[in-house]
Scaffold this motif. Structure first.
Motif, short mmCIF file in Angstrom:
data_model
loop_
_atom_site.label_atom_id
_atom_site.label_comp_id
_atom_site.label_asym_id
_atom_site.label_seq_id
_atom_site.Cartn_x
_atom_site.Cartn_y
_atom_site.Cartn_z
N LEU A 184 -47.02 164.75 28.36
CA LEU A 184 -47.05 166.37 28.22
C LEU A 184 -45.43 166.76 28.89
O LEU A 184 -44.56 167.18 28.30
CB LEU A 184 -47.82 167.31 28.92
N ALA A 185 -45.17 166.04 29.97
CA ALA A 185 -43.88 166.17 30.79
C ALA A 185 -42.87 165.66 30.19
O ALA A 185 -41.69 166.05 29.77
CB ALA A 185 -44.01 165.58 32.15
N HIS A 186 -43.07 164.46 29.45
CA HIS A 186 -41.92 163.52 28.54
C HIS A 186 -41.51 164.35 27.58
O HIS A 186 -40.48 164.19 26.89
CB HIS A 186 -42.54 162.33 28.31
N LEU A 187 -42.69 165.21 26.70
CA LEU A 187 -42.19 166.01 25.45
C LEU A 187 -40.96 166.77 26.04
O LEU A 187 -40.12 167.40 25.13
CB LEU A 187 -43.17 166.81 25.21
N LYS A 188 -40.88 167.31 27.40
CA LYS A 188 -39.76 168.22 27.71
C LYS A 188 -38.42 167.48 28.58
O LYS A 188 -37.76 167.81 29.14
CB LYS A 188 -40.13 169.39 28.56
N ASN A 189 -38.88 166.39 28.42
CA ASN A 189 -38.00 165.08 29.05
C ASN A 189 -37.87 165.46 30.73
O ASN A 189 -36.80 165.22 31.32
CB ASN A 189 -36.35 165.19 28.51
N ILE A 190 -39.11 165.73 31.20
CA ILE A 190 -39.19 166.06 32.44
C ILE A 190 -39.85 164.59 33.28
O ILE A 190 -40.94 164.17 32.95
CB ILE A 190 -40.04 167.04 32.94
N PRO A 191 -38.94 163.97 34.14
CA PRO A 191 -39.22 162.74 34.66
C PRO A 191 -40.62 163.08 35.49
O PRO A 191 -40.94 164.07 36.33
CB PRO A 191 -38.26 162.45 35.51
N VAL A 192 -41.47 162.05 35.57
CA VAL A 192 -42.65 162.19 36.41
C VAL A 192 -42.73 161.21 37.41
O VAL A 192 -42.50 160.00 37.33
CB VAL A 192 -44.03 161.62 35.36
N LEU A 193 -42.72 161.76 38.73
CA LEU A 193 -42.88 160.87 39.76
C LEU A 193 -43.98 160.77 40.53
O LEU A 193 -44.74 162.02 40.76
CB LEU A 193 -41.62 161.49 40.93
N VAL A 194 -44.57 159.59 40.78
CA VAL A 194 -46.00 159.50 41.36
C VAL A 194 -46.05 158.85 42.68
O VAL A 194 -45.62 157.66 42.66
CB VAL A 194 -46.86 158.69 40.16
N ASP A 195 -46.92 159.40 43.56
CA ASP A 195 -46.78 158.75 45.03
C ASP A 195 -48.36 158.31 44.74
O ASP A 195 -49.52 158.69 44.70
CB ASP A 195 -47.13 159.90 45.93
N GLU A 196 -48.28 156.63 44.37
CA GLU A 196 -49.41 156.11 44.27
C GLU A 196 -49.69 155.20 45.32
O GLU A 196 -50.05 153.89 45.16
CB GLU A 196 -49.47 155.13 42.69
N SER A 211 -52.95 151.83 36.36
CA SER A 211 -51.64 152.22 37.20
C SER A 211 -50.90 153.14 36.75
O SER A 211 -50.85 153.24 35.44
CB SER A 211 -50.78 150.87 37.57
N ALA A 212 -50.46 154.05 37.47
CA ALA A 212 -49.45 155.20 37.14
C ALA A 212 -48.20 154.39 36.34
O ALA A 212 -47.70 155.01 35.31
CB ALA A 212 -48.88 155.96 38.09
N ILE A 213 -47.91 153.16 36.60
CA ILE A 213 -46.74 152.64 35.95
C ILE A 213 -47.38 152.12 34.69
O ILE A 213 -46.46 152.37 33.68
CB ILE A 213 -46.60 151.22 36.63
N GLN A 214 -48.43 151.61 34.40
CA GLN A 214 -48.78 151.50 32.86
C GLN A 214 -49.21 152.65 32.04
O GLN A 214 -49.14 152.51 30.80
CB GLN A 214 -50.40 150.58 32.99
N LEU A 215 -49.38 153.85 32.89
CA LEU A 215 -49.48 155.07 32.16
C LEU A 215 -48.24 155.62 31.80
O LEU A 215 -48.20 156.77 31.08
CB LEU A 215 -50.28 155.88 32.77
N GLY A 216 -47.14 155.23 32.37
CA GLY A 216 -45.78 155.65 31.66
C GLY A 216 -44.96 156.58 32.76
O GLY A 216 -43.88 157.16 32.45
N ALA A 217 -45.28 156.63 33.97
CA ALA A 217 -44.71 157.41 35.16
C ALA A 217 -43.26 156.80 35.33
O ALA A 217 -42.93 155.60 35.18
CB ALA A 217 -45.29 157.37 36.17
#
Length: 481
Positions: A184-196, A211-217
């Motif tokens: 959803l965020a990437h549709l608006k080109n918003i980067p997703v930062l994850v504290d994993e 992992s958040a990495i595998q999910l595209g963060a």
């Protein structure tokens, strides 16, 4: 040859240790020669690899040799664009992530149950946080993750948001549908930062969550020291997309990390990466059986309940015990400690245990600990847990007063019971887990007053809140509500 079997930085330090050298450089213990006599037995061998930026040992802030190779192996393991060693904990990773994507007055969407370092980073950037209230699980009595609908609404309200910052998993190992939010965020080109922080081992695969990495963060921080065999303060930062300005991240890491990074911590990060890279299916099967045996031992105790993850699978290394007696989670934790069992954290209802990522035939006293807990609690009668009022979820909010305006405002000390409707003038953080209950500049609700009162009465520890022991709190003076 599988390159992941290499441990380049650690190997270089062992070579350095074995050379016949005379030190005329820092650190002052001179490779463990100059020591307090009382500490020799413990520290002498370790300090032989507590080195500095000598020939052959590279430089964290401009890596060209063994540190560069170690970080490249890390990036290859996690299959990301770039990885960094962090010697100032995940805190410095969160700071660098956020400072690299936003500036003064930029809107940044933030999962409300985030670590304090996320909020400190936003404060340093002088950005404008928009808080997304997470879902709440009534059985576990804790906040989980944000719902996709809330993120969608927030993006609609704040289309110019520079980034969204999420926590995954929560401290108790619970996960949520992160992939949908990232998409959803990437549709608006918003980067997703994850504290994993608590999920560096998720890349092993099932039964661990994705992992958040595998999910595209786009950027992910890992506390290697939480579940991998790295030293305290050892963490990783991963860059996973072109939405991130790599040069900005590097600049902030150079500003924020020590100019004298610990080679011992960095070596432990190299070793932890190797440990994870050489984790095999037989190790996993052994670990699963050890955890199953441990939970089976605990499940026979009537005065506690071993919580199971709802809906999505959570982290098997996290075991949450909920009190089914009149003892609070804090009281249970204290009793465990009296028997030599030290747990990660407690809350009014639960005690959290973090288990080791064991390899095949590694011995750890899980079942013995379970039997000790059973002996400790067998005489405590069962008591059903009381239902509590529903906790509000799904809200989107901002600070009532921005950090800039708070600087010149006066504080007033009042009883906590009278604080609802006022603006908080201090940040109050139950610790652990380090998630602020109240933020400076945030409107205090009746719900927050009840939560704070309960935490105080059941024995929680806090960072901030200088007058909580006298049931008082600082509010911003003369604010029109």
């Amino acid at each position: 040859m599988n390159k992941q079997t290499r441990i380049p930085l650690y190997e270089a330090l062992i070579h350095y240790k074995n050379t016949n050298k005379i030190s005329f450089h820092v650190p002052g213990h001179k490779s463990g020669v100059v020591l307090n006599q009382q500490s020799q037995k413990i520290f002498k061998e370790l300090l032989k690899i507590d080195a500095t930026e000598l020939s052959g040992l590279d430089d964290l802030h401009s890596p060209e040799g063994v540190i560069k190779e170690a970080e490249e192996l890390l990036a290859a393991l996690y299959q990301v664009k770039k990885s960094f060693f962090l010697v100032n904990g995940s805190t410095v990773g969160n700071l660098a992530m956020i400072l690299s994507v936003c500036e003064k007055d930029d809107v940044i969407l933030v999962q409300r149950n985030c670590h304090k370092s996320v909020l400190n980073a936003i404060k340093l950037a002088k950005a404008r946080p928009v808080f997304l209230e997470p879902e709440y699980n009534p059985e576990w009595k804790t906040s989980t993750g944000v719902a996709e609908e809330i993120v969608e609404k927030a993006i609609t309200l704040y289309p110019n948001a520079k980034a969204i910052v999420l926590t995954y998993p929560n401290y108790y190992g619970m996960v949520y549908d992160l992939k949908s939010i990232i998409d959803l965020a990437h549709l608006k080109n918003i980067p997703v930062l994850v504290d994993e922080a608590h999920g560096p081992h998720f890349i092993i695969g099932e039964p661990f969550p994705a992992s958040a990495i595998q999910l595209g963060a786009d950027m992910v921080v890992h506390s290697a020291h939480k579940t991998l065999p790295a030293m305290t303060m050892g963490s990783y930062l991963h860059i996973n997309s072109a939405r991130v300005n790599l040069d900005k991240v590097k600049d902030y890491l150079q500003m924020l990390q020590s100019s004298s990074p610990s080679y011992v911590i960095m070596a432990s990060l190299d070793l932890a990466r190797n440990y994870l890279a050489t984790y095999h299916r037989n190790d996993l099967e052994y670990l699963k059986q050890e955890i199953l045996n441990f939970k089976k031992e605990l499940s026979a105790i009537q005065s506690i309940k071993v919580l199971e993850y709802p809906n999505l699978p959570g982290d098997p290394l996290k075991v949450t015990i909920q009190s089914r007696s009149k003892l609070s989670g804090f009281e249970l934790q204290k009793r465990f400690e009296e028997k030599g069992i030290y747990t990660e954290l407690a809350d009014p209802y639960n005690v959290l245990l973090i288990l080791p990522l064991l390899k095949e035939n590694q011995d750890y006293p899980l079942v013995r600990a379970g039997r000790k807990i059973k002996a400790l609690l067998e005489e405590i009668p069962y008591h059903p847990i009381e239902n509590e009022p529903l906790v509000s979820t799904g809200k989107i909010s901002e600070l009532a007063i921005s950090h800039d305006k708070l600087t010149n405002m006066e504080k007033q000390l009042i009883p906590i019971s009278e604080a609802a409707g006022q603006v908080c003038a201090e940040t109050i953080i139950p610790y652990p887990p380090g998630i602020p209950l109240l933020l400076m500049g945030e409107l205090i609700t009746e719900e927050k007053v009840k939560q704070l009162t309960q935490l105080i009465s059941t024995g929680a520890r806090f960072q901030g809140g200088s007058f909580l022991d006298s049931n008082q709190i600082n509010i911003v003076e003369q604010v029109n509500n």
